[in-house]
Write a protein that holds these residues in place. Structure first.
Motif, PDB file in Angstrom:
ATOM      1  N   THR A  37       0.841  -1.198   0.000  1.00  0.00           N
ATOM      2  CA  THR A  37       0.000   0.000   0.000  1.00  0.00           C
ATOM      3  C   THR A  37       0.873   1.243   0.000  1.00  0.00           C
ATOM      4  OG1 THR A  37      -1.756  -1.146   1.232  1.00  0.00           O
ATOM      5  CG2 THR A  37      -1.778   1.266   1.294  1.00  0.00           C
ATOM      6  N   THR A  38       0.437   2.255  -0.745  1.00  0.00           N
ATOM      7  CA  THR A  38       1.105   3.557  -0.739  1.00  0.00           C
ATOM      8  C   THR A  38       0.084   4.627  -0.373  1.00  0.00           C
ATOM      9  OG1 THR A  38       2.688   2.900  -2.450  1.00  0.00           O
ATOM     10  CG2 THR A  38       2.393   5.264  -2.084  1.00  0.00           C
ATOM     11  N   VAL A  39       0.403   5.396   0.634  1.00  0.00           N
ATOM     12  CA  VAL A  39      -0.460   6.515   1.038  1.00  0.00           C
ATOM     13  C   VAL A  39       0.337   7.799   0.841  1.00  0.00           C
ATOM     14  CG1 VAL A  39      -1.872   7.531   2.859  1.00  0.00           C
ATOM     15  CG2 VAL A  39      -1.548   5.039   2.774  1.00  0.00           C
ATOM     16  N   THR A  40      -0.261   8.759   0.137  1.00  0.00           N
ATOM     17  CA  THR A  40       0.429  10.005  -0.204  1.00  0.00           C
ATOM     18  C   THR A  40      -0.360  11.210   0.283  1.00  0.00           C
ATOM     19  OG1 THR A  40       1.409   9.008  -2.190  1.00  0.00           O
ATOM     20  CG2 THR A  40       1.348  11.425  -2.078  1.00  0.00           C
ATOM     21  N   ALA A  41       0.325  12.063   1.031  1.00  0.00           N
ATOM     22  CA  ALA A  41      -0.246  13.361   1.420  1.00  0.00           C
ATOM     23  C   ALA A  41       0.247  14.385   0.399  1.00  0.00           C
ATOM     24  CB  ALA A  41       0.187  13.738   2.823  1.00  0.00           C
ATOM     25  N   ALA A  42      -0.668  14.915  -0.416  1.00  0.00           N
ATOM     26  CA  ALA A  42      -0.338  15.935  -1.404  1.00  0.00           C
ATOM     27  C   ALA A  42      -0.635  17.296  -0.790  1.00  0.00           C
ATOM     28  CB  ALA A  42      -1.149  15.722  -2.684  1.00  0.00           C
ATOM     29  N   LEU A  43       0.414  18.051  -0.473  1.00  0.00           N
ATOM     30  CA  LEU A  43       0.279  19.321   0.244  1.00  0.00           C
ATOM     31  C   LEU A  43       0.702  20.489  -0.632  1.00  0.00           C
ATOM     32  CD1 LEU A  43       2.028  18.143   3.544  1.00  0.00           C
ATOM     33  CD2 LEU A  43      -0.425  18.022   2.997  1.00  0.00           C
ATOM     34  N   PRO A  44       0.088  21.653  -0.465  1.00  0.00           N
ATOM     35  CA  PRO A  44       0.522  22.830  -1.225  1.00  0.00           C
ATOM     36  C   PRO A  44       1.987  23.151  -0.912  1.00  0.00           C
ATOM     37  CG  PRO A  44      -1.607  23.227  -0.185  1.00  0.00           C
ATOM     38  CD  PRO A  44      -1.081  21.951   0.389  1.00  0.00           C
ATOM     39  N   ASP A  45       2.773  23.351  -1.945  1.00  0.00           N
ATOM     40  CA  ASP A  45       4.193  23.675  -1.766  1.00  0.00           C
ATOM     41  C   ASP A  45       4.335  25.191  -1.692  1.00  0.00           C
ATOM     42  OD1 ASP A  45       6.902  23.612  -1.586  1.00  0.00           O
ATOM     43  OD2 ASP A  45       7.271  22.929  -3.636  1.00  0.00           O
TER      44      ASP A  45
END
Length: 270
Positions: A221-229
């Motif tokens: 499993t891969t969990v990704t937090a996509a956050l504003p840079d």
């Protein structure tokens, strides 16, 4: 959600809370009874102490997650400050590795950035990382690997935790963010109430981002937090990190659900 729905939800969640507290307390009581002086076996005493320590840590983690559960109902953006995120995240991985060694699991930090400043809520993002690492450790077998990566893409900072564990079936993926509402689908203790991933999603959204999950059964499993840079006008200065956990080791609290009782030996608790 109306009052009746809230009461129904509590009626489903609280029995699970009681069940997990009862299990941990049962372990404590049994361990205390077995550790009476007449037992006489040194190795047995050591093991029972580890079980007692483990249960205490798991209880504290459960209480912390329950305390944070109110965040799920909030919609406001989280306050952020600029931090250097590469060294910070690599440091968390180093702390986790010493405990992952107890499970024969390797934690790899992957990042092409030498350093990077980004505006985040440090404590909340740290909780997100620990929850994702705890989940990955629970479901990754001995000899497996967890990769924590950080990269930039399209104005976003992508923080991912990928494991080589058992994966999540398609049937369970549809409720992965509200497992606590589906008591019939919850994993057995010590795998928690299912609050970890919903909290992680709320933390990502509180940063103006989102949480993404990809998984394949028997592959991982891969969990990704996509956050504003992006940066804010405020920098965080923290020379010496401070954590208060009432005398408990903070990292062991966060990972206690995933660790075996052998991790709670005196050398790791000192």
């Amino acid at each position: 959600m109306c009052r009746e729905e809230e009461l129904r939800l509590l009626g489903k969640v609280l029995p699970n809370v009681a069940s997990q507290l009862r299990g941990a307390m049962g372990n404590l009581y049994a361990a205390i009874q077995a550790a009476e002086p007449e037992v006489g076996e040194i190795l047995a005493l050591v093991r029972e102490r580890e079980v007692m320590e483990q249960s205490c840590y798991r209880l504290l983690r459960l209480v912390n997650n329950l305390s944070a559960a109110a965040l799920l109902e909030e919609q406001d953006a989280l306050p952020t400050r600029n931090i250097e995120v590469v060294e910070w995240l690599e440091g968390l991985c180093r702390q986790a590795q010493s405990l992952a060694d107890e499970m024969g699991i390797e934690i790899v930090f992957s990042c092409e950035l030498r350093s990077h400043i980004v505006a985040v809520h440090r404590d909340m993002l740290e909780r997100l990382v620990w929850n994702l690492l705890s989940n990955a450790l629970k479901f990754t077998p001995w000899g497996g690997k967890i990769t924590v990566s950080l990269r930039q893409s399209g104005g976003q900072l992508l923080l991912s935790v990928a494991d080589t564990g058992c994966g999540i079936s398609d049937e369970l993926l549809d409720t992965v963010f509200d497992r606590y509402r589906h008591t019939e689908r919850q994993d057995p203790p010590p795998h928690g109430l299912g609050l970890g991933l919903p909290l992680c999603r709320r933390i990502a959204e509180g940063h103006g981002g989102r949480l993404l999950i990809s998984s394949r059964t028997d592959e991982g499993t891969t969990v990704t937090a996509a956050l504003p840079d992006r940066r804010s006008g405020t920098c965080e200065v923290r020379d010496v990190p401070f954590h208060y956990a009432g005398g408990f080791q903070p990292v062991m609290v966060e990972l206690s659900d995933a660790l075996p009782h052998t991790a709670f030996c005196p050398k790791n608790l000192d």
